[in-house]
Enzyme design. Structure first.
Site, PDB file in Angstrom:
ATOM      1  CB  ALA A 192      41.425  64.396  21.287  1.00  0.00           C
ATOM      2  N   GLY A 208      37.959  58.732  35.711  1.00  0.00           N
ATOM      3  CA  GLY A 208      36.905  58.139  34.881  1.00  0.00           C
ATOM      4  C   GLY A 208      36.187  59.126  33.988  1.00  0.00           C
ATOM      5  CG  HIS A 255      48.652  56.740  24.636  1.00  0.00           C
ATOM      6  ND1 HIS A 255      49.176  56.468  25.878  1.00  0.00           N
ATOM      7  CD2 HIS A 255      49.535  57.548  24.013  1.00  0.00           C
ATOM      8  CE1 HIS A 255      50.336  57.086  26.000  1.00  0.00           C
ATOM      9  NE2 HIS A 255      50.580  57.745  24.875  1.00  0.00           N
ATOM     10  CB  ILE A 311      51.161  45.421  33.283  1.00  0.00           C
ATOM     11  CG1 ILE A 311      52.036  46.688  33.262  1.00  0.00           C
ATOM     12  CG2 ILE A 311      51.569  44.461  32.164  1.00  0.00           C
ATOM     13  CD1 ILE A 311      52.018  47.454  31.953  1.00  0.00           C
ATOM     14  CG  LEU A 312      45.071  44.136  31.773  1.00  0.00           C
ATOM     15  CD1 LEU A 312      44.139  44.447  30.630  1.00  0.00           C
ATOM     16  CD2 LEU A 312      44.315  43.545  32.948  1.00  0.00           C
ATOM     17  CG  ASN A 357      44.857  52.026  26.199  1.00  0.00           C
ATOM     18  OD1 ASN A 357      44.298  52.292  27.259  1.00  0.00           O
ATOM     19  ND2 ASN A 357      46.015  52.561  25.831  1.00  0.00           N
TER      20      ASN A 357
HETATM   21  C1  GRF Z   1      43.236  59.971  30.056  1.00  0.00           C
HETATM   22  O1  GRF Z   1      44.049  61.058  29.654  1.00  0.00           O
HETATM   23  C2  GRF Z   1      43.519  58.796  29.169  1.00  0.00           C
HETATM   24  O2  GRF Z   1      43.860  59.136  27.847  1.00  0.00           O
HETATM   25  C3  GRF Z   1      44.704  58.184  29.819  1.00  0.00           C
HETATM   26  O3  GRF Z   1      44.528  58.363  31.212  1.00  0.00           O
HETATM   27  C4  GRF Z   1      43.646  59.452  31.427  1.00  0.00           C
HETATM   28  C5  GRF Z   1      42.464  58.895  32.185  1.00  0.00           C
HETATM   29  O4  GRF Z   1      41.619  59.862  32.523  1.00  0.00           O
HETATM   30  N1  GRF Z   1      44.819  56.794  29.466  1.00  0.00           N
HETATM   31  P1  GRF Z   1      40.157  59.461  33.072  1.00  0.00           P
HETATM   32  O5  GRF Z   1      40.341  58.484  34.211  1.00  0.00           O
HETATM   33  O6  GRF Z   1      39.405  58.844  31.935  1.00  0.00           O
HETATM   34  O7  GRF Z   1      39.596  60.778  33.514  1.00  0.00           O
END
Ligand code: GRF
Length: 209
Positions: free
Chosen positions: A180, A12, A110, A93-94, A108
């Site tokens: 980022a 998180g 990524h 998956i939702l 989302n």
């Molecule tokens: C992050 O790298 C995010 O981009 C990817 O999963 C990771 C989650 O990290 N979808 P966190 O749970 O927010 O620390």
């Protein structure tokens, strides 16, 4: 102010970036009202509790398939009158029904520059391992709308990060998060909330004409 729900599966840290932005007044058009985890041991649940945000686990293991799981999540989102859903490290998956229900109201983050290193099987450290194996010199993160295609929705925002010669998947993941993800996600959430609010206000105006 729109109501935001953040869906998590792990530590998180992106949720924490949003909570910090909220505390510092950088979320002007939305408020985080709910955190949902798909697993009971996600540290993000502790982060929510520490910040007084209602949080619950809807355990993916308790549901037969993505459709049932998505239905359960949708019920809680509706009960909390959620306008924007943010997937922040959410790994389940939702199912199509909830993705359609929240079309252009679900985003989302990524950890790569989509369309590179995304889609089936690209998550967490696997993304950064593939980046290093390919030898690309620039990577980064992307915030996009969620569509039926994994990591396929319209791109909202991207932030580049240069790859270093001595990078490991772990060091690269950390820098992509710090330089980022954690910077971009709060900005993207506020931008989308502002746009949704503007759109709603126009609709109300048109209906009153
Ligand atoms: C992050 O790298 C995010 O981009 C990817 O999963 C990771 C989650 O990290 N979808 P966190 O749970 O927010 O620390």
């Amino acid at each position: 102010m729109l109501n935001i729900a953040v869906l998590i599966s792990g530590s998180g840290t992106n949720l924490q970036a949003l909570l910090n932005a909220q505390k510092e007044g950088r979320l002007k058009a939305g408020t985080i009202r709910l955190v949902i985890s798909d697993r009971p041991d996600a540290y993000g649940l502790t982060r929510a509790a520490e910040n007084g945000i209602p949080a619950l686990t809807i355990n993916r293991k308790d549901y037969r398939d993505s459709r049932e799981f998505g239905k359960a999540i949708s019920e809680h989102l509706r009960a909390h009158d959620i306008h924007l859903v943010v997937l922040a490290g959410f790994l389940s998956i939702l199912g199509e029904a909830i993705v359609r229900e929240y079309s252009h109201r679900m985003i989302n983050i990524h950890p790569s520059l989509i369309p590179s290193f995304c889609g089936e099987g690209y998550y967490g450290l696997k993304v950064h391992r593939a980046v290093l194996e390919k030898g690309v010199k620039v990577t980064g993160a992307t915030v996009h709308y969620v569509s039926e295609v994994a990591d396929g929705g319209r791109i909202i925002m991207q932030q580049p990060v240069f790859v270093r010669e001595d990078d490991t998947p772990e060091s690269l993941q950390k820098r992509v998060m710090e330089e980022a993800e954690w910077i971009m996600l709060p900005k993207a959430v506020d931008q989308v909330c502002t746009a949704l609010t503007y759109k709603e206000e126009r609709q109300v105006e048109n209906e009153s004409l």
